[in-house]
Design a protein around this motif. Structure first.
Motif, PDB file in Angstrom:
ATOM      1  N   THR A 110       0.817  -1.214   0.000  1.00  0.00           N
ATOM      2  CA  THR A 110       0.000   0.000   0.000  1.00  0.00           C
ATOM      3  C   THR A 110       0.852   1.267   0.000  1.00  0.00           C
ATOM      4  OG1 THR A 110      -0.153   0.130   2.431  1.00  0.00           O
ATOM      5  CG2 THR A 110      -1.794  -1.205   1.296  1.00  0.00           C
ATOM      6  N   GLU A 111       2.173   1.104   0.079  1.00  0.00           N
ATOM      7  CA  GLU A 111       3.084   2.259   0.075  1.00  0.00           C
ATOM      8  C   GLU A 111       4.431   1.794  -0.478  1.00  0.00           C
ATOM      9  OE1 GLU A 111       4.549   5.832   3.120  1.00  0.00           O
ATOM     10  OE2 GLU A 111       3.198   4.243   3.816  1.00  0.00           O
ATOM     11  N   LEU A 112       4.465   1.557  -1.773  1.00  0.00           N
ATOM     12  CA  LEU A 112       5.655   0.985  -2.396  1.00  0.00           C
ATOM     13  C   LEU A 112       6.812   1.986  -2.424  1.00  0.00           C
ATOM     14  CD1 LEU A 112       3.907  -0.797  -5.406  1.00  0.00           C
ATOM     15  CD2 LEU A 112       4.896  -1.890  -3.375  1.00  0.00           C
ATOM     16  N   PRO A 113       8.020   1.536  -2.091  1.00  0.00           N
ATOM     17  CA  PRO A 113       9.190   2.429  -2.078  1.00  0.00           C
ATOM     18  C   PRO A 113       9.777   2.596  -3.477  1.00  0.00           C
ATOM     19  CG  PRO A 113       9.843   0.241  -1.378  1.00  0.00           C
ATOM     20  CD  PRO A 113       8.351   0.175  -1.626  1.00  0.00           C
ATOM     21  N   LEU A 114       8.923   2.981  -4.420  1.00  0.00           N
ATOM     22  CA  LEU A 114       9.309   3.096  -5.824  1.00  0.00           C
ATOM     23  C   LEU A 114       8.792   4.407  -6.394  1.00  0.00           C
ATOM     24  CD1 LEU A 114       8.178  -0.502  -6.869  1.00  0.00           C
ATOM     25  CD2 LEU A 114      10.541   0.216  -6.464  1.00  0.00           C
ATOM     26  N   LYS A 115       9.536   4.959  -7.341  1.00  0.00           N
ATOM     27  CA  LYS A 115       9.125   6.196  -7.981  1.00  0.00           C
ATOM     28  C   LYS A 115       7.908   5.962  -8.875  1.00  0.00           C
ATOM     29  CE  LYS A 115      13.747   8.272  -8.113  1.00  0.00           C
ATOM     30  NZ  LYS A 115      14.826   8.789  -9.008  1.00  0.00           N
ATOM     31  N   SER A 116       7.090   6.981  -9.011  1.00  0.00           N
ATOM     32  CA  SER A 116       5.946   6.893  -9.905  1.00  0.00           C
ATOM     33  C   SER A 116       6.418   6.651 -11.340  1.00  0.00           C
ATOM     34  CB  SER A 116       5.128   8.181  -9.843  1.00  0.00           C
ATOM     35  OG  SER A 116       4.606   8.389  -8.543  1.00  0.00           O
ATOM     36  N   GLY A 117       5.711   5.782 -12.047  1.00  0.00           N
ATOM     37  CA  GLY A 117       6.034   5.512 -13.439  1.00  0.00           C
ATOM     38  C   GLY A 117       7.392   4.891 -13.667  1.00  0.00           C
ATOM     39  N   SER A 118       7.852   4.047 -12.736  1.00  0.00           N
ATOM     40  CA  SER A 118       9.203   3.479 -12.850  1.00  0.00           C
ATOM     41  C   SER A 118       9.224   1.984 -13.144  1.00  0.00           C
ATOM     42  CB  SER A 118       9.980   3.732 -11.549  1.00  0.00           C
ATOM     43  OG  SER A 118       9.356   3.082 -10.447  1.00  0.00           O
ATOM     44  N   VAL A 119       8.054   1.363 -13.253  1.00  0.00           N
ATOM     45  CA  VAL A 119       7.960  -0.096 -13.393  1.00  0.00           C
ATOM     46  C   VAL A 119       7.186  -0.443 -14.658  1.00  0.00           C
ATOM     47  CG1 VAL A 119       7.045  -2.205 -12.338  1.00  0.00           C
ATOM     48  CG2 VAL A 119       8.060  -0.430 -10.887  1.00  0.00           C
ATOM     49  N   ASP A 120       7.661  -1.476 -15.372  1.00  0.00           N
ATOM     50  CA  ASP A 120       6.965  -1.940 -16.569  1.00  0.00           C
ATOM     51  C   ASP A 120       5.956  -3.037 -16.276  1.00  0.00           C
ATOM     52  OD1 ASP A 120       8.445  -0.491 -18.796  1.00  0.00           O
ATOM     53  OD2 ASP A 120      10.117  -1.453 -17.734  1.00  0.00           O
ATOM     54  N   ARG A 121       6.313  -3.955 -15.378  1.00  0.00           N
ATOM     55  CA  ARG A 121       5.445  -5.085 -15.072  1.00  0.00           C
ATOM     56  C   ARG A 121       5.441  -5.310 -13.565  1.00  0.00           C
ATOM     57  NH1 ARG A 121       4.655  -4.104 -19.670  1.00  0.00           N
ATOM     58  NH2 ARG A 121       4.922  -5.456 -21.497  1.00  0.00           N
ATOM     59  N   LEU A 122       4.240  -5.456 -12.995  1.00  0.00           N
ATOM     60  CA  LEU A 122       4.109  -5.711 -11.560  1.00  0.00           C
ATOM     61  C   LEU A 122       3.254  -6.954 -11.369  1.00  0.00           C
ATOM     62  CD1 LEU A 122       3.558  -3.060  -8.783  1.00  0.00           C
ATOM     63  CD2 LEU A 122       2.406  -5.271  -8.679  1.00  0.00           C
ATOM     64  N   ALA A 123       3.770  -7.909 -10.600  1.00  0.00           N
ATOM     65  CA  ALA A 123       3.048  -9.151 -10.319  1.00  0.00           C
ATOM     66  C   ALA A 123       2.753  -9.248  -8.828  1.00  0.00           C
ATOM     67  CB  ALA A 123       3.879 -10.358 -10.768  1.00  0.00           C
ATOM     68  N   ALA A 124       1.568  -9.708  -8.511  1.00  0.00           N
ATOM     69  CA  ALA A 124       1.163  -9.838  -7.106  1.00  0.00           C
ATOM     70  C   ALA A 124       0.280 -11.067  -6.969  1.00  0.00           C
ATOM     71  CB  ALA A 124       0.407  -8.589  -6.655  1.00  0.00           C
ATOM     72  N   ARG A 125       0.665 -11.951  -6.072  1.00  0.00           N
ATOM     73  CA  ARG A 125      -0.111 -13.180  -5.900  1.00  0.00           C
ATOM     74  C   ARG A 125      -0.731 -13.219  -4.513  1.00  0.00           C
ATOM     75  NH1 ARG A 125       2.611 -18.802  -7.671  1.00  0.00           N
ATOM     76  NH2 ARG A 125       3.873 -18.496  -5.811  1.00  0.00           N
ATOM     77  N   TRP A 126      -2.060 -13.223  -4.464  1.00  0.00           N
ATOM     78  CA  TRP A 126      -2.805 -13.444  -3.230  1.00  0.00           C
ATOM     79  C   TRP A 126      -2.468 -12.434  -2.135  1.00  0.00           C
ATOM     80  CZ3 TRP A 126      -1.105 -19.099  -3.982  1.00  0.00           C
ATOM     81  CH2 TRP A 126      -1.889 -19.695  -4.972  1.00  0.00           C
TER      82      TRP A 126
END
Length: 282
Positions: A110-126
């Protein structure tokens, strides 16, 4: 015999830290059980050779990140993280043993330590179904993704379609040890409604989403293996079982084994489940 305070116990403080060792021990088994899901998520994720990819709620195996790292010709950046530090440490040890180039970090979805618009693919399981506010987690994923990026996340279908969890879960609920999930509260099945989850995805800022079902089979070698899963691996079920006296545990085990008989497979069991993969993009 007190029931867990949270619905199905998923709000228990430090639950995943407590269970991290058992999850690490059963890591290869769980990776086998969910191999088809991992492959389907990788297919939907479709990472390109130079992409920045992150897996959140990676657990002790970081299956998605590891699958990306093994892809021939992939030269991009791979990160994986989990809220539980012991889970992150276990995943990092496993990646090092397998010579995989993955950067690990402890993170809150809910508060990722990443810059906005910096990721191409995000995966999340369960994970999103276990959040008090799934929209917050999905919106955070939308924030860190590039306009050309995509989110691929897995949830469980309904309780009725997941006997692997509900066989022991129903027994504990009947004994007053777990509360049934309340609509709108975190639970294994909070995002089982397809239309509702599509709406959440749109509310988070994505413009399109698709869904596919992936059947699962939880194979267990014998009654001892079934009980090991229930008492050490099964999230809030395991916490509830561990807090009981020996007589109550024996009683619970007997009833769970009786309920699991319908899923007998030779000397062991084949407990079915059903996952759903949502793919969201802009």
């Amino acid at each position: 015999m007190a029931a867990q305070d949270a619905p199905m116990g998923f709000g228990a403080e430090g639950m995943w830290d407590t269970l991290a060792g058992a999850w690490d021990d059963r890591g290869e088994w769980h990776a086998t059980v969910t191999r088809e899901l991992t492959e389907a998520m990788l297919e939907s994720l479709d990472p390109q050779p130079h992409d920045t990819v992150i897996e959140v709620a990676c657990g002790p195996t970081a299956d998605i990140a590891s699958a990306v790292a093994r892809r021939p010709g992939f030269t991009g950046t791979i990160r994986a993280g989990d809220l539980s530090a012991p889970m992150v440490q276990a995943a990092e040890r496993r990646a090092l043993r397998n010579n995989l180039d993955i950067t690990f970090l402890q993170l809150d979805v809910t508060e990722l330590p990443l810059k906005s618009g910096s990721v191409d693919r995000l995966a999340a399981r369960w994970i999103y179904m276990l959040l008090p506010d799934p929209l917050q987690g999905l919106s955070e994923a939308a924030r860190v993704l590039r306009p050309t990026g995509s989110l691929v996340f897995a949830v469980f279908a309904s309780a009725a379609e997941n006997p692997f969890f509900m066989v022991p879960g129903a027994v504990l609920a009947e004994h007053g040890l777990l509360r049934p999930p309340v609509p709108g509260q975190p639970s294994m099945f909070a995002l089982a409604d397809v239309n509702g989850t599509h709406q959440l995805v749109r509310d988070a800022g994505f413009t399109s989403s698709s869904v596919r079902n992936v059947p699962l089979t939880y194979r267990l070698a014998d009654p001892d293996d079934l009980w090991s899963l229930v008492s050490h691996f099964a999230g809030p079920i395991s916490l509830a079982v561990r807090s009981q006296d020996e007589h109550t545990r024996d009683e619970l085990r007997g009833e769970i084994e009786r309920r699991a008989e319908q899923f007998r497979d030779g000397t062991g069991y084949a407990l079915p489940g059903l996952a759903r993969i949502f793919t969201a993009s802009f």
